[in-house]
Design a protein around this motif. Structure first.
Motif, short mmCIF file in Angstrom:
data_model
loop_
_atom_site.label_atom_id
_atom_site.label_comp_id
_atom_site.label_asym_id
_atom_site.label_seq_id
_atom_site.Cartn_x
_atom_site.Cartn_y
_atom_site.Cartn_z
N UNK A 177 -31.78 12.41 12.10
CA UNK A 177 -32.50 11.22 12.32
C UNK A 177 -32.28 10.38 12.92
N UNK A 178 -33.11 9.78 13.94
CA UNK A 178 -32.27 8.55 15.20
C UNK A 178 -32.40 7.34 14.53
N UNK A 230 -41.06 -13.03 -4.29
CA UNK A 230 -39.77 -11.45 -4.91
C UNK A 230 -40.59 -10.99 -5.58
N UNK A 231 -41.62 -10.64 -5.47
CA UNK A 231 -42.95 -9.13 -5.98
C UNK A 231 -42.30 -8.57 -4.70
N UNK A 232 -42.29 -8.69 -3.26
CA UNK A 232 -42.78 -7.84 -1.90
C UNK A 232 -41.64 -7.13 -2.19
N UNK A 233 -42.92 -5.78 -2.15
CA UNK A 233 -41.37 -4.30 -1.93
C UNK A 233 -41.17 -4.16 -0.85
N UNK A 234 -39.69 -4.16 -0.90
CA UNK A 234 -38.51 -4.04 1.12
C UNK A 234 -38.06 -2.51 0.13
N UNK A 235 -38.54 -1.82 -0.03
CA UNK A 235 -38.19 -0.66 -0.07
C UNK A 235 -37.92 0.47 0.59
N UNK A 236 -39.21 0.40 2.13
CA UNK A 236 -39.08 1.49 3.10
C UNK A 236 -38.97 0.27 4.37
N UNK A 237 -38.54 2.31 5.17
CA UNK A 237 -38.51 1.27 6.69
C UNK A 237 -38.92 2.64 7.47
N UNK A 238 -39.48 2.38 8.54
CA UNK A 238 -40.44 3.32 10.06
C UNK A 238 -38.87 4.21 10.91
N UNK A 239 -38.47 5.30 10.57
CA UNK A 239 -37.33 5.87 11.35
C UNK A 239 -38.27 7.20 12.49
N UNK A 240 -37.76 7.75 13.29
CA UNK A 240 -37.84 8.71 14.10
C UNK A 240 -36.84 9.75 12.87
#
Length: 202
Positions: free
Chosen positions: A143-144, A59-69
């Protein structure tokens, strides 16, 4: 997602709570593909994935970022050494694809890690000196494989017709042209053949 990922072996998925899962992959190649070749979407929404060590509270893992081109359009070759600084205003710089003569397209490609809780940017800029004057040069970005986003506020997760009352004049759609319509694939990535302007951001 199994179809989109085209996995070689079965992945074990365990639901934890609403919209939160753990996944155990059967081979390293599948795990690397899922972690490195995103962003992934499900019904237009971003699938946010983070590495899990098995000892931290899920529950405390930060799930707020994605990798993108990201594509920086109409960037002169002479400004390519500034690409890391330009990209840092949008997200965490991962690497830039090297310039080459066989590349087709009037843009530079950069791999970024962006925060999905913040609005996207539609431009980056440089301040340059020309003789006795200082000038700001603006470059459009796209953004791709972009998940659903709002053309009014720039946030991911909803469309402009779902923003406010859904009625917006055309001039308010300032983020409408963020999705790249042409891209050539995943790019070279870090490793062999990297240019001197590549590398992890700091």
């Amino acid at each position: 997602m199994r179809i989109a990922w085209d996995l070689a072996k079965e992945v074990k998925t365990r639901p934890l709570e609403d919209n939160l899962y753990t996944m155990q992959f059967g081979c390293l190649g599948d795990w690397e593909r899922v972690m490195e070749e995103g962003p992934w979407t499900f019904k237009g929404k971003a699938v946010v994935i983070a590495q899990y060590d098995g000892f931290t509270k899920p529950s405390i893992i930060e799930l707020n970022k994605i990798d993108i081109w990201m594509q920086i359009h109409d960037l002169p070759d002479g400004f390519f050494p500034k690409i890391k600084a330009l990209s840092a205003t949008v997200g965490e710089f991962i690497f830039a694809e090297p310039k080459s003569h066989d590349f087709e397209g009037n843009f530079a490609r950069v791999r970024l890690r962006i925060d999905v809780t913040k609005p996207l940017k539609n431009a980056v800029s440089l301040v340059i000196k020309k003789k006795d004057a200082v000038q700001r040069v603006i470059f459009r970005v796209k953004y791709e494989r972009l998940p659903d986003w709002c053309a009014v506020c720039g946030y991911l997760g909803h469309l402009f017709k779902e923003c406010g009352d859904g009625v917006h004049p055309p001039k308010s759609l300032v983020f409408k042209d963020l999705k790249a319509t042409w891209f050539k694939g995943l790019g070279n990535g870090p490793g062999e053949g990297r240019s001197s302007y590549e590398g992890n951001g700091s």
